[in-house]
Design a protein around this motif. Structure first.
Motif, PDB file in Angstrom:
ATOM      1  N   GLY A  28       0.718  -1.188  -0.190  1.00 30.39           N
ATOM      2  CA  GLY A  28       0.073   0.128  -0.276  1.00 30.39           C
ATOM      3  C   GLY A  28       0.930   1.785   0.179  1.00 30.39           C
ATOM      4  N   LEU A  29       1.584   1.249   0.498  1.00 29.03           N
ATOM      5  CA  LEU A  29       3.001   2.781   1.111  1.00 29.03           C
ATOM      6  C   LEU A  29       3.585   3.114  -0.983  1.00 29.03           C
ATOM      7  N   HIS A  30       3.507   1.624  -0.965  1.00 30.31           N
ATOM      8  CA  HIS A  30       4.436   1.502  -2.636  1.00 30.31           C
ATOM      9  C   HIS A  30       3.186   2.251  -3.325  1.00 30.31           C
ATOM     10  N   ALA A  31       2.612   2.158  -3.379  1.00 29.27           N
ATOM     11  CA  ALA A  31       1.496   2.478  -4.220  1.00 29.27           C
ATOM     12  C   ALA A  31       1.169   3.536  -3.885  1.00 29.27           C
ATOM     13  N   MET A  32       0.943   4.781  -2.610  1.00 32.66           N
ATOM     14  CA  MET A  32       0.875   5.363  -2.138  1.00 32.66           C
ATOM     15  C   MET A  32       1.487   6.173  -3.120  1.00 32.66           C
ATOM     16  N   ILE A  33       2.821   5.699  -3.154  1.00 28.11           N
ATOM     17  CA  ILE A  33       4.504   7.070  -3.228  1.00 28.11           C
ATOM     18  C   ILE A  33       4.568   6.934  -4.222  1.00 28.11           C
ATOM     19  N   SER A  34       4.317   5.876  -5.178  1.00 25.28           N
ATOM     20  CA  SER A  34       5.096   5.677  -6.418  1.00 25.28           C
ATOM     21  C   SER A  34       4.034   5.289  -7.733  1.00 25.28           C
ATOM     22  N   LYS A  35       3.183   5.672  -7.566  1.00 23.93           N
ATOM     23  CA  LYS A  35       1.651   5.095  -8.027  1.00 23.93           C
ATOM     24  C   LYS A  35       2.000   6.842  -8.768  1.00 23.93           C
ATOM     25  N   GLN A  36       1.526   6.818 -10.368  1.00 25.44           N
ATOM     26  CA  GLN A  36       1.437   8.621 -10.850  1.00 25.44           C
ATOM     27  C   GLN A  36      -0.704   8.558 -10.576  1.00 25.44           C
ATOM     28  N   ASN A  37      -0.923   7.622 -10.861  1.00 26.03           N
ATOM     29  CA  ASN A  37      -3.155   7.748 -11.013  1.00 26.03           C
ATOM     30  C   ASN A  37      -3.296   7.197  -9.287  1.00 26.03           C
ATOM     31  N   LEU A  38      -4.773   8.576  -9.683  1.00 26.07           N
ATOM     32  CA  LEU A  38      -4.945   8.591  -8.077  1.00 26.07           C
ATOM     33  C   LEU A  38      -5.898   7.488  -7.999  1.00 26.07           C
ATOM     34  N   ILE A  39      -6.541   6.915  -8.721  1.00 26.23           N
ATOM     35  CA  ILE A  39      -7.019   5.591  -8.543  1.00 26.23           C
ATOM     36  C   ILE A  39      -6.488   5.138  -7.922  1.00 26.23           C
ATOM     37  N   GLY A 147      -9.548  17.094 -16.880  1.00 20.57           N
ATOM     38  CA  GLY A 147      -9.088  16.092 -17.668  1.00 20.57           C
ATOM     39  C   GLY A 147      -8.558  14.210 -17.591  1.00 20.57           C
ATOM     40  N   THR A 148      -8.231  14.992 -16.556  1.00 20.06           N
ATOM     41  CA  THR A 148      -6.916  13.706 -16.319  1.00 20.06           C
ATOM     42  C   THR A 148      -7.166  13.265 -14.948  1.00 20.06           C
ATOM     43  N   VAL A 149      -6.571  12.001 -14.526  1.00 16.21           N
ATOM     44  CA  VAL A 149      -5.927  11.699 -12.848  1.00 16.21           C
ATOM     45  C   VAL A 149      -4.667  11.439 -12.809  1.00 16.21           C
ATOM     46  N   GLU A 150      -3.817  11.454 -13.514  1.00 21.74           N
ATOM     47  CA  GLU A 150      -2.539  11.163 -14.015  1.00 21.74           C
ATOM     48  C   GLU A 150      -2.077  12.511 -13.364  1.00 21.74           C
ATOM     49  N   GLU A 151      -1.295  12.015 -12.360  1.00 24.22           N
ATOM     50  CA  GLU A 151      -0.903  13.194 -10.865  1.00 24.22           C
ATOM     51  C   GLU A 151       0.099  14.604 -12.126  1.00 24.22           C
ATOM     52  N   ASP A 152       0.983  13.513 -12.395  1.00 27.92           N
ATOM     53  CA  ASP A 152       2.009  14.582 -13.254  1.00 27.92           C
ATOM     54  C   ASP A 152       1.058  15.646 -14.884  1.00 27.92           C
ATOM     55  N   GLU A 153       0.302  15.002 -15.171  1.00 30.00           N
ATOM     56  CA  GLU A 153      -0.121  15.949 -15.838  1.00 30.00           C
ATOM     57  C   GLU A 153      -1.169  16.537 -15.686  1.00 30.00           C
ATOM     58  N   LEU A 154      -1.806  16.511 -13.847  1.00 29.82           N
ATOM     59  CA  LEU A 154      -2.460  17.455 -13.144  1.00 29.82           C
ATOM     60  C   LEU A 154      -1.306  18.171 -12.959  1.00 29.82           C
ATOM     61  N   LEU A 155      -0.413  18.019 -12.398  1.00 24.84           N
ATOM     62  CA  LEU A 155       0.216  19.040 -11.740  1.00 24.84           C
ATOM     63  C   LEU A 155       0.535  20.155 -13.215  1.00 24.84           C
ATOM     64  N   VAL A 156       1.036  19.751 -13.679  1.00 16.88           N
ATOM     65  CA  VAL A 156       1.291  21.028 -15.299  1.00 16.88           C
ATOM     66  C   VAL A 156       0.243  21.880 -15.482  1.00 16.88           C
ATOM     67  N   LYS A 157      -0.996  21.213 -15.591  1.00 16.24           N
ATOM     68  CA  LYS A 157      -2.839  21.634 -15.642  1.00 16.24           C
ATOM     69  C   LYS A 157      -2.410  22.787 -14.316  1.00 16.24           C
ATOM     70  N   ILE A 158      -2.450  22.034 -13.540  1.00 15.39           N
ATOM     71  CA  ILE A 158      -2.416  22.727 -12.412  1.00 15.39           C
ATOM     72  C   ILE A 158      -1.502  24.348 -12.626  1.00 15.39           C
ATOM     73  N   GLU A 159      -0.351  24.102 -12.642  1.00 15.76           N
ATOM     74  CA  GLU A 159       0.236  24.871 -12.954  1.00 15.76           C
ATOM     75  C   GLU A 159       0.456  26.136 -13.586  1.00 15.76           C
ATOM     76  N   ARG A 160      -0.511  25.795 -14.647  1.00 14.43           N
ATOM     77  CA  ARG A 160      -0.550  26.939 -16.589  1.00 14.43           C
ATOM     78  C   ARG A 160      -1.873  27.519 -15.887  1.00 14.43           C
ATOM     79  N   SER A 161      -2.602  26.672 -15.086  1.00 14.44           N
ATOM     80  CA  SER A 161      -3.894  27.443 -14.869  1.00 14.44           C
ATOM     81  C   SER A 161      -3.864  28.578 -13.673  1.00 14.44           C
ATOM     82  N   ASP A 162      -2.771  28.324 -13.039  1.00 14.10           N
ATOM     83  CA  ASP A 162      -2.109  29.187 -11.534  1.00 14.10           C
ATOM     84  C   ASP A 162      -1.792  30.518 -12.573  1.00 14.10           C
ATOM     85  N   ALA A 163      -1.108  30.032 -13.306  1.00 15.34           N
ATOM     86  CA  ALA A 163      -0.111  31.364 -13.452  1.00 15.34           C
ATOM     87  C   ALA A 163      -1.491  32.021 -14.072  1.00 15.34           C
ATOM     88  N   ARG A 164      -2.489  31.410 -14.852  1.00 15.37           N
ATOM     89  CA  ARG A 164      -3.310  32.241 -15.401  1.00 15.37           C
ATOM     90  C   ARG A 164      -3.900  33.317 -14.807  1.00 15.37           C
TER      91      ARG A 164
END
Lengths: 270, 250
Positions: A28-39, A147-164
């Motif tokens: 469980g710990l490994h999944a929580m740390i290393s997986k990018q998918n929130l689900i 439009g995604t639950v992948e963490e890396d994509e999410l971070l990019v999108k959040i950063e971009r919308s934050d900038a806006r």
């Protein structure tokens, strides 16, 4: 190999439950740390939780003990109690005094496993279900918003919308000052066009000022319902200019292109 | 990159396994948890104090009644939060159907089977709830089984079918009623001269002894818990399966 005192005996035979709980917990710990998918992270959290529950319940186990429910002979309402009541009635004693259940003797206490961990884990399971439902709802909302639950994509999108949208007041003031000084230096060509920018996707494109006129005219076509141009448009677009000009990942141009193509569709949906 | 996460994971594992050597053996009657005075007190005194044979229920609903009450509140708040997060968020896509959403008639075999099963499930839920003093069970378990029966209806027909029987406003009302029942029993025992959730004081309104008053009050709070859990389980399903639209769904 399995004689008393050997460490493998200690761990594998007498304490197998702890091994299982540790392994589950690590999965469980490994999944929580290393997986990018929130689900997948949530699944890891559930496995983690299961490990803790297993740990507690395995602690409650006692040799030669039964579940923490009174056996018939100790049951306050069982046959034994009834027989006692009947006996007392027959012998004319006071029913109530005889009917009252007696406290268990210490050796009888050993016949029942520990109820406390079971109660605690019942609480944990119920609260776990509630939090899992809440987390799934949040994931759904994230999926709807980004439009995604992948963490890396999410971070990019959040950063971009934050900038806006949501700059800190300090950064906003700094940007405003910068644009003002630039405006005094040379008149902006796209003041009129930036006013009509309704949606953020465009402000990304207005980064290169040569393109600005073209894109805004295109977006005006694709956007029938114009939002009221607010006064804060100018600094916002310029801020995106500042944010966008910093070195980004090599993916950025491709993202920009996809953003461009997606932008009119979004507006149409709204 | 992904393998970096193995370092803390393996570190934690080594520490836990190292600590596991000091833990009591499997089923050791002399383990600290089994020898603790709290556990022995519960085992010894449950029958004397409450006349409830199931110690877990007694500890859950009586000795730790305060904990269980706010646990129910946690479930309730989670349900409200899911509603608040998802309410109206899916309206953007109204009209368009997703790839996984298919329009299908309810299958006749499935619906007939469910028609037969649902009453049995609900009766079993009542049994689990009401018999929780004497056998494994209780409010949470019975509530979950009850909620599952509604979810089964929603799965076999569609969500609208289940919502006719258990609309979302009704769900929330029932959930709130469950907490009110629980807290009401607590306040009643408070106003009768005891402390909050001190069920023994209910003997003044119930025609039973102090011990049996606790027994019956436990049944009352379990019913409250069952109400809340039933409706929140169904509300969670209804909202999560349709992204808050409460239409169509799985």
């Amino acid at each position: 190999m399995f004689e008393d005192g050997a460490i493998i005996n200690e761990l594998l035979i007498e304490r197998l439950n702890y091994i299982i709980y540790v392994v589950l917990l690590l999965i469980g710990l490994h999944a929580m740390i290393s997986k990018q998918n929130l689900i997948k992270k949530l699944i890891g959290m559930s496995i983690f939780q299961t490990a803790i529950i297993l740990f507690y319940v395995s602690i409650a186990v006692k040799d030669n003990a039964t579940i923490p429910i009174y056996k018939t002979e100790h049951d306050p309402h069982g046959d034994a109690a009834k027989a006692a009541v009947l006996d007392s009635n027959r012998s004319g004693e006071e029913t109530k005094a005889f009917y009252a259940p007696v406290m268990l003797k210490p050796e009888e206490t050993q016949q029942y496993s520990n109820p406390l961990p079971h109660v605690l884990m019942l609480t944990a399971i119920v609260v776990g279900v509630a939090t899992l439902g809440l987390a799934l709802a949040l994931c759904l909302r994230i999926q709807q918003g980004y439009g995604t639950v992948e963490e890396d994509e999410l971070l990019v999108k959040i950063e971009r919308s934050d900038a806006r949208y949501s700059q800190s007041p300090l950064a906003k003031a700094k940007n405003r000052r910068r644009t003002q000084s630039r405006n005094t230096r040379k008149p902006r060509t796209s003041v009129k066009s930036t006013k009509s920018i309704g949606k953020s996707a465009k402000s990304l494109e207005s980064r290169d000022s040569t393109k600005t006129k073209k894109t805004t005219s295109k977006s005006n076509l694709s956007q029938p319902k114009k939002k009221p141009a607010s006064t804060s448009r100018k600094p916002r677009s310029s801020s995106s200019k500042v944010e966008g000009s910093k070195p980004t990942t090599p993916k950025a141009p491709a993202k920009k292109a996809s953003e461009k193509t997606r932008a009119p569709k979004k507006k149409g949906a709204e | 990159m992904k393998w970096i996460s193995l370092i803390p994971v393996v570190g934690v594992g080594v520490l836990l396994l190292f600590a596991a050597q000091d833990f009591p053996e499997w089923g050791d009657p002399q383990s600290p948890a089994s020898q603790s005075p709290v556990a022995s007190h519960f085992i010894n005194n449950t029958g004397v104090d409450t006349e409830v044979p199931n110690m877990v229920t007694a500890v859950l609903a009586d000795y730790r009644g305060f904990d269980t009450m706010f646990e129910t509140v946690v479930v309730f708040i989670a349900g409200i939060a899911v509603l608040a997060i998802l309410k109206g968020s899916g309206g953007r896509r109204r009209g368009t159907r997703r790839a996984y959403e298919v329009e299908a008639e309810p299958d006749i075999i499935v619906t007939h089977t469910v028609r037969l099963m649902v009453p049995v499930i609900q009766i079993f839920a009542f049994y689990v709830l009401a018999h929780g003093h004497v056998s494994p069970g209780g409010g949470f378990q019975g509530g979950v089984v009850m909620g599952a029966s509604f979810i089964l209806v929603a799965l076999a027909w569609d969500l609208d079918h289940a919502l006719v029987r258990m609309s979302l406003p009704r769900c929330m009302a029932i959930a709130a009623a469950g907490i009110i029942i629980y807290a009401g029993i607590g306040f009643l025992s408070m106003f009768l001269g005891g402390e909050f959730l001190d069920y023994a004081e209910l003997e003044k309104v119930l025609p039973v002894s102090r011990e049996m008053a606790r027994y019956h009050a436990m049944l009352g709070v379990e019913i409250g818990v069952g109400f809340t859990v039933t409706s929140i389980m169904f509300a969670l399903y209804a909202n999560l399966s349709t992204e808050g639209r409460l239409k169509g769904g799985l």
